[in-house]
Enzyme design. Structure first.
Site, short mmCIF file in Angstrom:
data_model
loop_
_atom_site.label_atom_id
_atom_site.label_comp_id
_atom_site.label_asym_id
_atom_site.label_seq_id
_atom_site.Cartn_x
_atom_site.Cartn_y
_atom_site.Cartn_z
N HIS A 40 0.87 -1.18 0.00
CA HIS A 40 0.00 0.00 0.00
C HIS A 40 0.90 1.23 0.00
CE1 HIS A 40 1.06 0.18 4.22
NE2 HIS A 40 0.58 -1.04 4.39
N HIS A 43 4.03 1.38 2.24
CA HIS A 43 5.22 0.71 1.72
C HIS A 43 5.87 1.55 0.61
CE1 HIS A 43 2.73 -2.96 2.94
NE2 HIS A 43 3.83 -3.14 3.63
N LYS A 157 5.17 2.77 11.98
CA LYS A 157 3.92 2.03 12.26
C LYS A 157 4.21 0.86 13.19
CE LYS A 157 -0.16 0.18 11.26
NZ LYS A 157 0.11 -1.20 10.98
N GLN A 161 9.11 -2.91 16.52
CA GLN A 161 9.94 -3.69 15.60
C GLN A 161 11.20 -2.90 15.24
OE1 GLN A 161 8.56 -6.08 12.03
NE2 GLN A 161 8.92 -4.12 11.07
P1 AMP Z 1 4.67 -5.18 6.51
O1 AMP Z 1 4.52 -5.53 5.08
O2 AMP Z 1 3.38 -4.92 7.22
O3 AMP Z 1 5.58 -6.13 7.25
O4 AMP Z 1 5.42 -3.78 6.54
C1 AMP Z 1 6.66 -3.60 5.90
C2 AMP Z 1 7.23 -2.30 6.37
O5 AMP Z 1 6.36 -1.23 6.05
C3 AMP Z 1 7.44 -2.25 7.89
O6 AMP Z 1 8.65 -1.60 8.17
C4 AMP Z 1 6.25 -1.43 8.36
O7 AMP Z 1 6.49 -0.73 9.57
C5 AMP Z 1 6.10 -0.46 7.22
N1 AMP Z 1 4.75 0.08 7.17
C6 AMP Z 1 3.59 -0.60 7.15
N2 AMP Z 1 2.54 0.24 7.15
C7 AMP Z 1 3.06 1.50 7.18
C8 AMP Z 1 2.49 2.80 7.22
N3 AMP Z 1 1.18 3.01 7.22
N4 AMP Z 1 3.32 3.86 7.26
C9 AMP Z 1 4.66 3.68 7.27
N5 AMP Z 1 5.26 2.48 7.24
C10 AMP Z 1 4.46 1.40 7.20
#
Ligand code: AMP
Length: 289
Positions: A40, A43, A157, A161
């Site tokens: 989204h 990312h 977010k 982590q």
């Molecule tokens: P995920 O695919 O959920 O594991 O996220 C991959 C990376 O994108 C991680 O570092 C998340 O913290 C970051 N991320 C996910 N959603 C957001 C968001 N809304 N704003 C900023 N970073 C995000």
């Protein structure tokens, strides 16, 4: 650096290692953005930052089973590879590494001695999702060793982590510059998340309440007692059908230790996790900022 039309897709460790060895030889900096796919704007915004700051941008897509403490959550996790590849091409990502489970964990070998995170991995998400950070560390340790990036990008977010990754990088002496990207939100304030796609229309309408609450807390911080603020949040969630607050925590942003008084921390933050129907959402804001 990518001059072709489509993002380069690599699925095997051997191939990605060989390819990136060539890139590293040119002296290029490598920005790495690990993801679980279902991409989204959150990312993509991270990828754009990496694009600006590094010469070569590598993204990984791997829905890491080890970090899911709940089997149903893993099964339901949204997957949309065709769209992901189109979005990665549009954001001019150079390479996407898409290993499968066998490639990442041959013979299920991810069990390695756990690091000591001074309790950072035991609170908040660690407390409510036992084993989650074990899985996060297992996958990132491996991905960092394969990709060997100069820079790694993570979102605020998942702030906890980010802190755990910071410790991992220090402990393993990875030569990686860690970068945090701010939370990207929908226009109504809901933090973007792959899981938002699983919300029913009714819950999607209600979910922005998390950020509304966080904003009010940011305004009240320093003037209202910490305990009173937390009680107020709990009250906001009472009596809402199928909506359940899992935790509200006001913590020091360095240690994640709960604070009692505003004088306990120079950089306090508030973190919330809540269920909207079956979907678990998390969000946070820094206070005093
Ligand atoms: P995920 O695919 O959920 O594991 O996220 C991959 C990376 O994108 C991680 O570092 C998340 O913290 C970051 N991320 C996910 N959603 C957001 C968001 N809304 N704003 C900023 N970073 C995000």
């Amino acid at each position: 650096m990518n001059t072709s039309n489509r993002v380069l897709v690599i699925r095997s460790i051997d191939k990605v290692t060989e390819f990136l060895t060539g890139i590293r030889r040119t002296g290029a900096t490598i920005g790495f953005v690990p993801t679980m796919g279902a991409l989204h704007e959150g990312h993509l915004s991270i990828i754009r930052q990496a694009r600006e700051e590094t010469d070569f941008v590598a993204v990984s897509i791997f829905v890491n089973p080890v970090q899911f403490n709940n089997k149903k959550d893993l099964e339901k996790y949204p997957r949309n590879l065709d769209l992901d590849l189109a979005l990665l091409t549009l954001t001019r990502c150079d390479l996407v590494f898409i290993p499968d489970e066998q490639e990442m964990y041959p013979d299920n070998k991810h069990l390695k001695e756990q690091l000591d995170f001074d309790g950072l991995d035991q609170v908040l998400e660690g407390k409510y999702r036992p084993g989650h950070f074990f899985g996060v560390v297992a996958v990132l340790r491996k991905l960092f060793s394969i990709i060997q990036p100069t820079h790694a990008y993570f979102g605020q977010k998942d702030y906890q982590q980010f802190l755990v990754v910071k410790r991992l990088i220090q402990a393993e002496a990875f030569s990686i510059q860690l970068v945090m990207h701010p939370i990207i939100r929908e226009t109504d304030g809901l933090a973007m998340s792959s899981r938002n796609a699983l919300l029913t229309p009714e819950m999607r309408q209600k979910a922005p309440m998390i950020y509304q609450i966080l904003q009010i807390l940011r305004d009240k911080a320093g003037n209202t007692e910490v305990k009173e603020m937390k009680m107020w949040v709990r009250k906001c969630f009472i009596g809402l059908p199928r909506i359940k607050l899992e935790y509200v925590a006001i913590v020091d942003a360095e240690t994640l230790k709960p604070i009692r008084n505003w004088s306990d921390s120079k950089r306090p933050m508030v973190c919330i996790a809540a269920y909207f129907g079956k979907v678990r959402l998390i969000d946070n804001v820094f206070l005093f900022s």
